[in-house]
Every structure is written in structure tokens, then in C-alpha cells.
Design an enzyme around this catalytic site. Structure first.
Site, PDB file in Angstrom:
ATOM      1  N   HIS A 192      21.267  -6.774   9.435  1.00 29.64           N
ATOM      2  CA  HIS A 192      20.318  -7.101  10.519  1.00 29.64           C
ATOM      3  C   HIS A 192      19.896  -8.556  10.357  1.00 29.64           C
ATOM      4  O   HIS A 192      19.420  -8.963   9.293  1.00 29.64           O
ATOM      5  CB  HIS A 192      19.102  -6.178  10.440  1.00 29.64           C
ATOM      6  CG  HIS A 192      19.414  -4.751  10.788  1.00 29.64           C
ATOM      7  ND1 HIS A 192      19.604  -4.340  12.075  1.00 29.64           N
ATOM      8  CD2 HIS A 192      19.613  -3.669  10.014  1.00 29.64           C
ATOM      9  CE1 HIS A 192      19.880  -3.035  12.087  1.00 29.64           C
ATOM     10  NE2 HIS A 192      19.894  -2.619  10.848  1.00 29.64           N
ATOM     11  N   PHE A 236      11.608   9.023   6.457  1.00 30.42           N
ATOM     12  CA  PHE A 236      10.297   8.386   6.597  1.00 30.42           C
ATOM     13  C   PHE A 236       9.634   8.894   7.876  1.00 30.42           C
ATOM     14  O   PHE A 236      10.161   8.655   8.974  1.00 30.42           O
ATOM     15  CB  PHE A 236      10.467   6.863   6.638  1.00 30.42           C
ATOM     16  CG  PHE A 236      11.476   6.387   5.652  1.00 30.42           C
ATOM     17  CD1 PHE A 236      12.662   5.805   6.048  1.00 30.42           C
ATOM     18  CD2 PHE A 236      11.282   6.611   4.292  1.00 30.42           C
ATOM     19  CE1 PHE A 236      13.616   5.419   5.130  1.00 30.42           C
ATOM     20  CE2 PHE A 236      12.230   6.226   3.360  1.00 30.42           C
ATOM     21  CZ  PHE A 236      13.404   5.626   3.782  1.00 30.42           C
ATOM     22  N   ASP A 270       8.004   8.751  10.730  1.00 35.44           N
ATOM     23  CA  ASP A 270       7.488   7.746  11.681  1.00 35.44           C
ATOM     24  C   ASP A 270       7.428   8.371  13.059  1.00 35.44           C
ATOM     25  O   ASP A 270       7.308   9.593  13.192  1.00 35.44           O
ATOM     26  CB  ASP A 270       8.429   6.546  11.661  1.00 35.44           C
ATOM     27  CG  ASP A 270       9.718   6.876  12.403  1.00 35.44           C
ATOM     28  OD1 ASP A 270      10.176   6.066  13.209  1.00 35.44           O
ATOM     29  OD2 ASP A 270      10.221   7.990  12.215  1.00 35.44           O
ATOM     30  N   ASP A 289      18.337   8.623   7.548  1.00 35.99           N
ATOM     31  CA  ASP A 289      17.162   8.144   8.295  1.00 35.99           C
ATOM     32  C   ASP A 289      17.450   6.793   8.948  1.00 35.99           C
ATOM     33  O   ASP A 289      17.229   6.601  10.152  1.00 35.99           O
ATOM     34  CB  ASP A 289      15.969   8.034   7.338  1.00 35.99           C
ATOM     35  CG  ASP A 289      14.779   7.407   8.014  1.00 35.99           C
ATOM     36  OD1 ASP A 289      14.835   6.201   8.298  1.00 35.99           O
ATOM     37  OD2 ASP A 289      13.811   8.131   8.296  1.00 35.99           O
ATOM     38  N   ASP A 339      18.337   3.529  13.719  1.00 34.90           N
ATOM     39  CA  ASP A 339      19.163   2.533  14.426  1.00 34.90           C
ATOM     40  C   ASP A 339      19.782   3.132  15.690  1.00 34.90           C
ATOM     41  O   ASP A 339      19.883   2.475  16.723  1.00 34.90           O
ATOM     42  CB  ASP A 339      20.261   1.997  13.503  1.00 34.90           C
ATOM     43  CG  ASP A 339      19.694   1.045  12.460  1.00 34.90           C
ATOM     44  OD1 ASP A 339      20.411   0.726  11.493  1.00 34.90           O
ATOM     45  OD2 ASP A 339      18.518   0.633  12.580  1.00 34.90           O
TER      46      ASP A 339
HETATM   47  N1  LIG Z   1      12.092   6.528   9.858  1.00 34.07           N
HETATM   48  C1  LIG Z   1      12.233   5.210  10.012  1.00 34.07           C
HETATM   49  N2  LIG Z   1      11.235   4.520  10.575  1.00 34.07           N
HETATM   50  C2  LIG Z   1      11.430   3.185  10.726  1.00 34.07           C
HETATM   51  C3  LIG Z   1      12.580   2.515  10.327  1.00 34.07           C
HETATM   52  C4  LIG Z   1      12.377   1.150  10.656  1.00 34.07           C
HETATM   53  C5  LIG Z   1      13.323   0.020  10.487  1.00 34.07           C
HETATM   54  N3  LIG Z   1      14.139   0.151   9.325  1.00 34.07           N
HETATM   55  C6  LIG Z   1      15.279  -0.743   9.301  1.00 34.07           C
HETATM   56  C7  LIG Z   1      15.842  -0.799   7.955  1.00 34.07           C
HETATM   57  C8  LIG Z   1      16.994  -0.158   7.892  1.00 34.07           C
HETATM   58  C9  LIG Z   1      17.310   0.481   9.138  1.00 34.07           C
HETATM   59  O1  LIG Z   1      18.670   0.304   9.427  1.00 34.07           O
HETATM   60  C10 LIG Z   1      16.408  -0.187  10.144  1.00 34.07           C
HETATM   61  O2  LIG Z   1      17.108  -1.237  10.730  1.00 34.07           O
HETATM   62  C11 LIG Z   1      11.117   1.050  11.226  1.00 34.07           C
HETATM   63  N4  LIG Z   1      10.589   2.278  11.247  1.00 34.07           N
HETATM   64  C12 LIG Z   1       9.343   2.748  11.813  1.00 34.07           C
HETATM   65  O3  LIG Z   1       9.592   3.002  13.184  1.00 34.07           O
HETATM   66  C13 LIG Z   1       8.453   2.575  13.956  1.00 34.07           C
HETATM   67  C14 LIG Z   1       8.870   1.346  14.697  1.00 34.07           C
HETATM   68  O4  LIG Z   1       9.668   1.758  15.789  1.00 34.07           O
HETATM   69  P1  LIG Z   1       9.853   0.688  16.996  1.00 34.07           P
HETATM   70  O5  LIG Z   1       8.435   0.404  17.504  1.00 34.07           O
HETATM   71  O6  LIG Z   1      10.720   1.380  18.007  1.00 34.07           O
HETATM   72  O7  LIG Z   1      10.497  -0.527  16.389  1.00 34.07           O
HETATM   73  C15 LIG Z   1       7.368   2.262  12.959  1.00 34.07           C
HETATM   74  O8  LIG Z   1       6.702   3.457  12.591  1.00 34.07           O
HETATM   75  C16 LIG Z   1       8.199   1.769  11.782  1.00 34.07           C
HETATM   76  O9  LIG Z   1       7.486   1.894  10.552  1.00 34.07           O
HETATM   77  C17 LIG Z   1      13.626   3.265   9.735  1.00 34.07           C
HETATM   78  O10 LIG Z   1      14.690   2.770   9.350  1.00 34.07           O
HETATM   79  N5  LIG Z   1      13.396   4.606   9.599  1.00 34.07           N
END
Ligand SMILES: Nc1nc2c(c(CN[C@H]3C=C[C@H](O)[C@@H]3O)cn2[C@@H]2O[C@H](COP(=O)(O)O)[C@@H](O)[C@H]2O)c(=O)[nH]1
Length: 369
Positions: A77, A270, A272, A341, A346
Site C-alpha cells: 500500500h 480485528f 471493526d 482479516d 481490502d
Molecule cells: N478489521 C480490519 N479493520 C481495519 C483494517 C484497516 C486497514 N488495514 C490495512 C493493513 C493491512 C490491510 O491490508 C489494510 O490495508 C483499517 N481497519 C479499520 O476499519 C475502519 C476503517 O474503515 P474505512 O473508514 O472504510 O477506511 C476503522 O475501524 C479501522 O480501524 C483491517 O485491515 N482490518
């Protein structure tokens, strides 16, 4: 504490160990999966569709194989820190800061009006607005990843944080005051316990992912993402930002150096607001009519309420079942909950980007995710 002063905390632990009350050799557990399963077993508003989970496991595995999805995807990224540019210490500080603030970016405004950060000629929203804001601040000479700065009330003010995350629209980043409070608290704890440097926190975890998650939850209130569920005495632990911090370190350092954890597979999904959304859109989870209606009509779902607890816990449990199903279908699979996750997050972002018809995510405003 000077070297000749006894470490009372360590002495107390040793005494418990000698009395057989505590086995220091025991690998730590976070308790997240146990709590998720408990809530799943006691949920009436969120359920899993096993047939869809089986089909989804096969489809996800095929796509991950096709994309050669791995921890290396993290650094692909463009906004994520390149540890060779930023240096190991700088990268750890960046990721620690990022996951201190990695929550609640959703907006009720349109794509054109929602909060966005302009950086490197692009508009970044959601999670990427956080990463872009931090990168931009460093380029502008604001030491936003330095815990000494966080403690300096003259320099690190709400106005400076507004500048760090200034928007190119009329909407401001949500919960800015709460984000400043997280930085202040973390700065204070790092000063008191870890010589102002998150590297010392990693050293204290001694290569255990669960150990690091537990240290974060023990020492930092702003990482202590645990809540009671329907009167159960023991709180349900989600520890989402503590876990994603460990996962981001592991992925960024590709399992080496500051990313080396012998028990990394203890980290869960995670909890979210994005992954529940894709699990729903894949048919893996489904909701009671009132909850379904509330989410579709973008009603606020109160943080800590039964609905929200069920949404978060059942999503963790669903991803665990997907992981087990993938392993059952592909015994040589190395896919852990983190990679699953990351892939799911993604994917929902790509679907949204492509304008695919997807139902809304649940709307809870909170510092936990
Ligand atoms: N479960 C989970 N939640 C994640 C991520 C990520 C980004 N991780 C990067 C690292 C490696 C991956 O390949 C991703 O590129 C952000 N979030 C959560 O989402 C919300 C943001 O959403 P939106 O407003 O639409 O961008 C917010 O709660 C944020 O904490 C994840 O990976 N998993």
C-alpha cells in the site's frame, strides 16, 4: 528506578510463581476468542450461516492464492511506511501512533463532502486519511510520532492535531479531541513505564504477540477495548487496536525483527465496522429483523450495547470458523486470522471503490474501532 532498587513488581510475580499461583513459563493468552465464542453462543440478533461460510472459505482461499496474498501485501500500500526509508525505530513509532488513532473514520456525508485528507495529489478517506495525515505531518516537520511531543501541552494542541488531519472538505476528522486524549495518555504511560519509547514495550513483550496485546491492555486505558456483555462477570475482550498494532508490526516487518512473534497465530480478526459488513454481504452472518433494519437505515448502534457486542464478537467468531474451514479444505494453508482479516478489509474497500451494491456497515461512533 535505579539498578540496585528491587523491582517490586517482578518480586511479586516471582513469589506467585514459587507459590505455584502463576506459571511464568506459561505462554500468555488474550482471551479474545473465548469471549467471542461466549457471545456467539448467547447471541439472538446475529447468527452465522454455515453453508455460506463453507462456500466463502473456498472462494476466499482461491482469491488469496490467485493474488498471492501475504504479509508482504501490507507494504504494497503506497501510504504504509517503508521500513527501509523510515528506519526500524521510526517505523515502530509510526505504527504505534497509527494504531493509537486507528478508529472511527466513517461519515454520514456523501463521498464528495466527507472528511478527506489531500496528500501526494490524491484525496484519502477512511483509514487512509489517518495514514496520509501522519505521513504529511512528518513531511511538514511535525513530530507527530514522537511521544515527547504528545506530552507537550504547549506544542501538541488540538489546533495542531486539526492541522495534522486538516480536511480538504468542510467536514473535520471525527473524535479529534478523543484522539488527542489517546496521544496524551500514551505519552504519559510511555514516560512512566517504557522510557518514552514503544520499542521498550516490544522488548517487554519478549516476542509474544499475546503478551504484547496484554501489556497494551494492562497499561493503556485507550487500548483496553473490553466490555461487559449482558451481566457476565468477566468482560468480553475485543482489544481491536492492540491486536491490529501487533498485526501491522508483524506484516510490516514480515515476521522479522520488530515483527517477530512466536505466537502470532493467537491474534484474531480485528472487530471493526468493515469486516462485519463484508461477512454480511457474503451471507456468512445475518441479523434479526430489528437489527437488520437499524443497520440498513443507518441508525446509530450504541457502543457497548448488546447489538454492538454481538456484531463484533460474532464477526470474530465467524472469521475463526472461516480460518478453520480453509484449513480443513486446504491442510497446507498458512492463512491465519490476520491475513484473512486484511484480505476481507481490502476486499470490501475494493467493492466499494468499484461501486458494487453493498449494504451499509453498522454505525457506532467509538474510540475502539
Ligand atoms: N478489521 C480490519 N479493520 C481495519 C483494517 C484497516 C486497514 N488495514 C490495512 C493493513 C493491512 C490491510 O491490508 C489494510 O490495508 C483499517 N481497519 C479499520 O476499519 C475502519 C476503517 O474503515 P474505512 O473508514 O472504510 O477506511 C476503522 O475501524 C479501522 O480501524 C483491517 O485491515 N482490518
Amino acid at each position: 528506578m535505579s539498578d540496585d532498587e528491587p523491582d517490586l513488581e517482578l518480586l511479586a510475580l516471582l513469589r506467585q510463581h514459587l507459590q505455584g499461583k502463576l506459571n511464568l513459563n506459561e505462554e500468555p493468552e488474550t482471551g479474545v476468542l473465548e469471549g467471542a465464542e461466549y457471545v456467539y453462543d448467547n447471541s439472538i440478533d446475529v447468527a452465522l450461516d454455515m453453508r455460506s461460510c463453507k462456500n466463502a472459505a473456498a472462494a476466499i482461499y482461491a482469491q488469496m492464492q490467485q493474488k498471492q496474498f501475504s504479509s508482504a501485501s501490507w507494504s504494497s500500500h503506497e501510504l504504509h511506511p517503508d521500513r527501509f526509508d523510515m528506519g526500524d525505530e521510526g517505523t515502530v513509532a509510526f505504527i504505534f501512533t497509527m494504531d493509537l488513532l486507528n478508529f472511527s473514520f466513517w461519515s454520514e456525508k456523501s463521498e464528495a463532502e466527507r472528511f478527506a485528507v489531500e496528500y501526494r495529489g490524491k484525496r484519502w478517506t477512511g483509514y487512509w486519511s489517518l495514514v496520509a495525515g501522519l505521513q504529511r505531518a512528518l513531511e511538514e516537520g511535525i513530530p507527530i510520532t514522537d511521544s515527547h511531543f504528545w506530552q507537550n501541552e504547549e506544542e501538541c494542541t488540538l489546533d495542531v492535531l486539526k492541522k495534522v488531519f486538516r480536511s480538504c472538505t468542510d467536514e473535520e476528522m471525527p473524535l479529534l479531541a478523543e484522539r488527542l486524549a489517546c496521544l496524551r495518555e500514551a505519552g504519559q504511560v510511555l514516560y512512566e513505564k517504557y522510557k518514552c519509547d514503544p520499542i521498550n514495550l516490544l522488548d517487554a513483550a519478549d516476542g509474544s504477540a499475546a503478551g504484547l496485546v496484554n501489556l497494551l491492555a494492562r497499561d493503556f486505558k485507550c487500548f483496553r477495548d473490553e466490555h461487559t456483555f449482558e451481566g457476565r462477570r468477566k468482560p468480553i475482550r475485543f482489544l481491536k487496536r492492540a491486536q491490529i498494532l501487533v498485526a501491522d508490526l508483524w506484516a510490516c516487518f514480515e515476521g522479522e525483527d520488530y515483527g517477530e512473534f512466536r505466537d502470532i497465530d493467537k491474534i484474531t480478526m480485528f472487530a471493526d465496522y468493515r469486516v462485519p459488513q463484508i461477512l454480511y454481504n457474503m451471507g456468512c452472518i445475518y441479523y434479526s429483523p430489528p437489527l437488520d433494519q437499524a443497520i440498513r437505515s443507518k441508525k446509530d448502534i450504541p457502543q457497548g450495547g448488546s447489538w454492538e457486542m454481538q456484531l463484533r464478537a460474532c464477526s470474530i467468531w465467524c472469521v475463526e470458523l472461516l480460518r478453520r474451514e480453509i484449513l480443513k479444505q486446504n491442510p497446507k494453508s498458512q492463512i491465519n486470522a490476520i491475513l484473512l482479516d486484511f484480505f476481507l478489509y481490502d476486499t470490501i474497500k475494493e467493492m466499494e471503490e468499484a461501486g458494487k451494491e453493498i449494504t451499509p456497515h453498522h454505525q457506532t461512533r467509538s474510540i475502539w474501532y
